[in-house]
Design a protein around this motif. Structure first.
Motif, PDB file in Angstrom:
ATOM      1  N   UNK A  33       0.857  -1.188   0.000  1.00  0.00           N
ATOM      2  CA  UNK A  33       0.000   0.000   0.000  1.00  0.00           C
ATOM      3  C   UNK A  33       0.898   1.245   0.000  1.00  0.00           C
ATOM      4  N   UNK A  34       1.479   1.585  -1.146  1.00  0.00           N
ATOM      5  CA  UNK A  34       2.426   2.716  -1.203  1.00  0.00           C
ATOM      6  C   UNK A  34       1.823   4.032  -0.726  1.00  0.00           C
ATOM      7  N   UNK A  35       0.499   4.161  -0.838  1.00  0.00           N
ATOM      8  CA  UNK A  35      -0.154   5.404  -0.445  1.00  0.00           C
ATOM      9  C   UNK A  35      -0.349   5.539   1.061  1.00  0.00           C
ATOM     10  N   UNK A  50      -7.298  -1.048   9.704  1.00  0.00           N
ATOM     11  CA  UNK A  50      -7.339   0.225   8.975  1.00  0.00           C
ATOM     12  C   UNK A  50      -7.373  -0.017   7.469  1.00  0.00           C
ATOM     13  N   UNK A  51      -6.491  -0.905   7.015  1.00  0.00           N
ATOM     14  CA  UNK A  51      -6.364  -1.162   5.583  1.00  0.00           C
ATOM     15  C   UNK A  51      -7.568  -1.915   5.025  1.00  0.00           C
ATOM     16  N   UNK A  52      -8.053  -2.888   5.804  1.00  0.00           N
ATOM     17  CA  UNK A  52      -9.161  -3.704   5.339  1.00  0.00           C
ATOM     18  C   UNK A  52     -10.093  -3.981   6.523  1.00  0.00           C
ATOM     19  N   UNK A  53     -10.938  -3.005   6.878  1.00  0.00           N
ATOM     20  CA  UNK A  53     -11.827  -3.182   8.032  1.00  0.00           C
ATOM     21  C   UNK A  53     -12.829  -4.303   7.801  1.00  0.00           C
ATOM     22  N   UNK A  54     -13.111  -5.031   8.872  1.00  0.00           N
ATOM     23  CA  UNK A  54     -14.081  -6.128   8.802  1.00  0.00           C
ATOM     24  C   UNK A  54     -15.489  -5.536   8.859  1.00  0.00           C
TER      25      UNK A  54
END
Length: 336
Positions: free
Chosen positions: A125-127, A201-205
Motif C-alpha cells: 500500500x504505497x499510499x 485500517x487497511x481492510x476493516x471487517x
C-alpha cells in the motif's frame, strides 16, 4: 567453480534481489520509527502539582497527549475531576509501571519488528501514511490496547506484562481477561497486535451480522493480509492459538470442516452458531477441547489461501476485493 555451482549462486543472488511471493524486495523502502516512552514522563508527574506535570507532559508529547487524556483516560485534564483521575492513576498503577519498566527497559526489538511490518505495508500500500513515532503508554486495563493515526502508533503496555504477570492472575482480571486471552499478554504479541490494528485500517471487517460463510472468509482475509505484513511471525502469534492448538487443527482440518458442514448452515445468521465459530472462547463447542475458540477466522484464512493458490496471478489487493462467496466457491476448499 563448477557450472552447476555457478548457476546455483546466480539463482540465489536473483532470489535475494527480487524476493519471493511472501518476501518481496523491500530494499528501497525505508521506515524509521522514533520511540517515545510516554509512560515514563507520565509517572514522573508530581501528584502534589498535577497541573504543572501535565503541562510538561503536553509539551513533551504534543501528538499523543490529547488522545491519551480523552480517548484512553476519558477525561478533561484541565478540570478538577481530570486532575483527580490522573492522581489516582499514578498512585494505583505505580506498581504496574515499575514492573513493566523492568520488562521493557529497552523497546528496540519491538520497534524493529514494527518497522519491518510497516515496510511490508508500504510495499503493498504505497499510499499508506506510515507514522513517525512509536509511543508506549500505560492505560487502564479496560482501555484500548493500540491507538493509531498518521503521527504515531501507540501501544498500551498494561496488557503486555507477561503471561505469568501476577496482576493477570487475580480473580477480577480473570473475569475481564480469562487465561486463554491473558496468556497472550506478552512481549512477542506486541508487534502482531499493533499490526492487526493496521490491518483493520487497511481492510476493516464489515461482516458483522452477515451469514457465517461471509464472516469466516472476511475475517480470513484479514489474517491473509496480516500474514503478508508479518510473513516471518509464527502463525500462533497471528491467531492467538497455542502451538499445540495449531498442530491439532492442522492435523484435523478435514474433520473439523466436515463437522461444520454437517452441523451448520454456512449461510446461517443464528447468533449461537456465529458465536460458536467466531468469538473468544476456551474451545469450540461440539469439537474436542484441543480445538480453540474463535476457530472461524482460521478456517476462513485457509479458504482464502486455497483460493490464492489456485489463482496465483492475482495480487493481494485483488483477492481482498473479491466477494466472500466467490472466494469460497472458486477455492474448491476440500480439506482432508
Amino acid at each position: 567453480m563448477t557450472r552447476f555451482a555457478f548457476f546455483l549462486a546466480i539463482m540465489m543472488l536473483f532470489a535475494a534481489c527480487n524476493g519471493d511471493s511472501r518476501h518481496p524486495n523491500l530494499s528501497k523502502i525505508d521506515v524509521k520509527l522514533e520511540t517515545e516512552r510516554f509512560e515514563r514522563d507520565f509517572f514522573r508527574i508530581d501528584t502534589n502539582n498535577v497541573a504543572a506535570g501535565l503541562a510538561a507532559l503536553r509539551n513533551a508529547h504534543p501528538a499523543f497527549y490529547g488522545d491519551y487524556m480523552t480517548e484512553i483516560l476519558g477525561i478533561n485534564p484541565g478540570d478538577s475531576i481530570g486532575a483527580f483521575v490522573v492522581r489516582r492513576m499514578i498512585h494505583d498503577y505505580r506498581p504496574i509501571y515499575d514492573s513493566l519498566e523492568l520488562k521493557y527497559r529497552n523497546f528496540d526489538d519491538v520497534r524493529k519488528e514494527l518497522e519491518k511490518g510497516y515496510r511490508y505495508v508500504k510495499y503493498y500500500y504505497p499510499e499508506y501514511n506510515v507514522p513517525k513515532r512509536l509511543v508506549t503508554f500505560i492505560g487502564p486495563l479496560d482501555a484500548q490496547w493500540v491507538a493509531l493515526n498518521t503521527d504515531y502508533v501507540a501501544v498500551g503496555l498494561q496488557v503486555f506484562g507477561g503471561k505469568h504477570f501476577s496482576l493477570y492472575q487475580s480473580p477480577d482480571l480473570q473475569q475481564m481477561y480469562p487465561w486463554y486471552i491473558s496468556r497472550r499478554f506478552d512481549k512477542e504479541y506486541v508487534a502482531p497486535t499493533a499490526m492487526k490494528a493496521v490491518v483493520n485500517e487497511l481492510y476493516p471487517d464489515m461482516s458483522t451480522g452477515r451469514p457465517l460463510l461471509e464472516q469466516l472468509v472476511e475475517k480470513g482475509k484479514q489474517l491473509y493480509l496480516l500474514d503478508h505484513l508479518l510473513p516471518d511471525a509464527d502463525d500462533s502469534l497471528k491467531t492467538g492459538f497455542t502451538g499445540a492448538q495449531h498442530k491439532f487443527i492442522e492435523r484435523n482440518e478435514g474433520n473439523i470442516w466436515s463437522q461444520l458442514l454437517r452441523d451448520e448452515n454456512l449461510y446461517s445468521v443464528d447468533p449461537s452458531t456465529l458465536q460458536t465459530y467466531i468469538g473468544e472462547a476456551p474451545f469450540t463447542q461440539g469439537l474436542p477441547e484441543d480445538a480453540p475458540g474463535n476457530l472461524g477466522p482460521w478456517l476462513g484464512w485457509r479458504i482464502v489461501q486455497a483460493y490464492a493458490k489456485r489463482n496465483d496471478k492475482k495480487t493481494l489487493k485483488e483477492i481482498l476485493a473479491l466477494p466472500a462467496k466467490t472466494i469460497y466457491e472458486e477455492s474448491r476448499y476440500r480439506p482432508k
